[in-house]
Motif scaffolding. Sequence first.
Motif, PDB file in Angstrom:
ATOM      1  N   LEU A 158       0.830  -1.205   0.000  1.00 29.82           N
ATOM      2  CA  LEU A 158       0.000   0.000   0.000  1.00 29.82           C
ATOM      3  C   LEU A 158       0.865   1.256   0.000  1.00 29.82           C
ATOM      4  CD1 LEU A 158      -2.827  -1.131   2.445  1.00 29.82           C
ATOM      5  CD2 LEU A 158      -2.760  -1.288  -0.061  1.00 29.82           C
ATOM      6  N   ARG A 159       1.993   1.220   0.717  1.00 27.92           N
ATOM      7  CA  ARG A 159       2.928   2.351   0.696  1.00 27.92           C
ATOM      8  C   ARG A 159       3.527   2.497  -0.701  1.00 27.92           C
ATOM      9  NH1 ARG A 159       4.859   6.408  -0.034  1.00 27.92           N
ATOM     10  NH2 ARG A 159       6.699   7.343   0.920  1.00 27.92           N
ATOM     11  N   MET A 160       3.895   1.388  -1.281  1.00 27.59           N
ATOM     12  CA  MET A 160       4.450   1.390  -2.624  1.00 27.59           C
ATOM     13  C   MET A 160       3.434   1.926  -3.630  1.00 27.59           C
ATOM     14  SD  MET A 160       6.382  -1.851  -4.202  1.00 27.59           S
ATOM     15  CE  MET A 160       7.089  -1.849  -5.822  1.00 27.59           C
ATOM     16  N   ALA A 161       2.181   1.580  -3.440  1.00 24.19           N
ATOM     17  CA  ALA A 161       1.118   2.054  -4.336  1.00 24.19           C
ATOM     18  C   ALA A 161       1.018   3.574  -4.325  1.00 24.19           C
ATOM     19  CB  ALA A 161      -0.216   1.426  -3.952  1.00 24.19           C
TER      20      ALA A 161
ATOM     21  N   GLN B   8      14.055  -3.656 -14.662  1.00 22.30           N
ATOM     22  CA  GLN B   8      13.522  -2.804 -13.595  1.00 22.30           C
ATOM     23  C   GLN B   8      12.923  -3.587 -12.435  1.00 22.30           C
ATOM     24  OE1 GLN B   8      11.751   1.131 -14.025  1.00 22.30           O
ATOM     25  NE2 GLN B   8      11.647   0.696 -16.217  1.00 22.30           N
ATOM     26  N   PHE B   9      12.657  -4.863 -12.590  1.00 23.38           N
ATOM     27  CA  PHE B   9      12.122  -5.640 -11.472  1.00 23.38           C
ATOM     28  C   PHE B   9      13.015  -5.511 -10.238  1.00 23.38           C
ATOM     29  CE2 PHE B   9       8.971  -9.071 -13.099  1.00 23.38           C
ATOM     30  CZ  PHE B   9       8.160  -8.084 -13.629  1.00 23.38           C
ATOM     31  N   GLU B  10      14.308  -5.458 -10.436  1.00 26.13           N
ATOM     32  CA  GLU B  10      15.236  -5.304  -9.313  1.00 26.13           C
ATOM     33  C   GLU B  10      14.985  -3.985  -8.579  1.00 26.13           C
ATOM     34  OE1 GLU B  10      18.017  -6.687  -6.715  1.00 26.13           O
ATOM     35  OE2 GLU B  10      17.289  -7.789  -8.451  1.00 26.13           O
ATOM     36  N   VAL B  11      14.695  -2.930  -9.327  1.00 26.48           N
ATOM     37  CA  VAL B  11      14.373  -1.629  -8.723  1.00 26.48           C
ATOM     38  C   VAL B  11      13.117  -1.756  -7.860  1.00 26.48           C
ATOM     39  CG1 VAL B  11      13.638   0.747  -9.210  1.00 26.48           C
ATOM     40  CG2 VAL B  11      15.468  -0.303 -10.565  1.00 26.48           C
ATOM     41  N   TYR B  12      12.090  -2.422  -8.383  1.00 25.50           N
ATOM     42  CA  TYR B  12      10.844  -2.563  -7.642  1.00 25.50           C
ATOM     43  C   TYR B  12      10.998  -3.519  -6.466  1.00 25.50           C
ATOM     44  CZ  TYR B  12       8.493   0.522 -10.779  1.00 25.50           C
ATOM     45  OH  TYR B  12       8.127   1.648 -11.458  1.00 25.50           O
ATOM     46  N   ASP B  13      11.839  -4.534  -6.601  1.00 27.21           N
ATOM     47  CA  ASP B  13      12.137  -5.390  -5.440  1.00 27.21           C
ATOM     48  C   ASP B  13      12.783  -4.559  -4.330  1.00 27.21           C
ATOM     49  OD1 ASP B  13      11.167  -7.760  -6.590  1.00 27.21           O
ATOM     50  OD2 ASP B  13      13.144  -8.357  -7.343  1.00 27.21           O
ATOM     51  N   ALA B  14      13.719  -3.695  -4.716  1.00 29.82           N
ATOM     52  CA  ALA B  14      14.387  -2.841  -3.726  1.00 29.82           C
ATOM     53  C   ALA B  14      13.413  -1.829  -3.118  1.00 29.82           C
ATOM     54  CB  ALA B  14      15.571  -2.118  -4.372  1.00 29.82           C
TER      55      ALA B  14
ATOM     56  N   LEU C  61      10.504  -1.901   5.240  1.00 30.64           N
ATOM     57  CA  LEU C  61      11.260  -1.324   6.348  1.00 30.64           C
ATOM     58  C   LEU C  61      10.536  -0.095   6.909  1.00 30.64           C
ATOM     59  CD1 LEU C  61      13.836  -1.196   8.107  1.00 30.64           C
ATOM     60  CD2 LEU C  61      14.843   0.212   6.285  1.00 30.64           C
ATOM     61  N   GLN C  62      10.073   0.775   6.027  1.00 31.94           N
ATOM     62  CA  GLN C  62       9.387   2.003   6.472  1.00 31.94           C
ATOM     63  C   GLN C  62       8.100   1.675   7.219  1.00 31.94           C
ATOM     64  OE1 GLN C  62      10.757   5.182   6.145  1.00 31.94           O
ATOM     65  NE2 GLN C  62      12.435   3.824   5.635  1.00 31.94           N
TER      66      GLN C  62
END
Length: 145
Positions: free
Chosen positions: A81-84, A126-132, A139-140
């Motif tokens: 949800l934060r990512m969204a 870019q999947f690696e970017v979204y995994d990170a 964490l947040q």
Amino acid sequence: MKWITRAHVHVDRVACPWLITRFVDSQADFLFTAKSEVQALAAQTGAIPFDVPDVELGHVDGRCSFESIIHKYGFKDPALLRMARIVHAADVDKDIDQDPIARGLEAIATGYGLRYPDDNENVERQFEVYDALYAWCKLQTARGT
């Protein structure tokens, strides 16, 4: 399953395949085509359309496509949800300043688009970017921030 969207991926059209692959369909096969061909090719192949006008998994009721997928599948993970919120702000021009991370994600998407014009390669890289980003969101939210 097959999934289909517009060619020339950017924020939402990278975030959605990441979300689909990681949480909905680990064997997803993505097709990218001209906007005008998405509906016909979806009908022909049985692919599920996303991030195109007038589809369930598109921009609906103020949501970006990433948020529409979260809504459809009922995901409640606070990190997703934060990512969204970040993806929404980075994808919807008028909302770009609603999240402090959004301009950075939009810049990264633009850079990947310039480096990797092939949509499949762009998404894969870019999947690696979204995994990170998801790890950071976990964490947040664990910290309550």
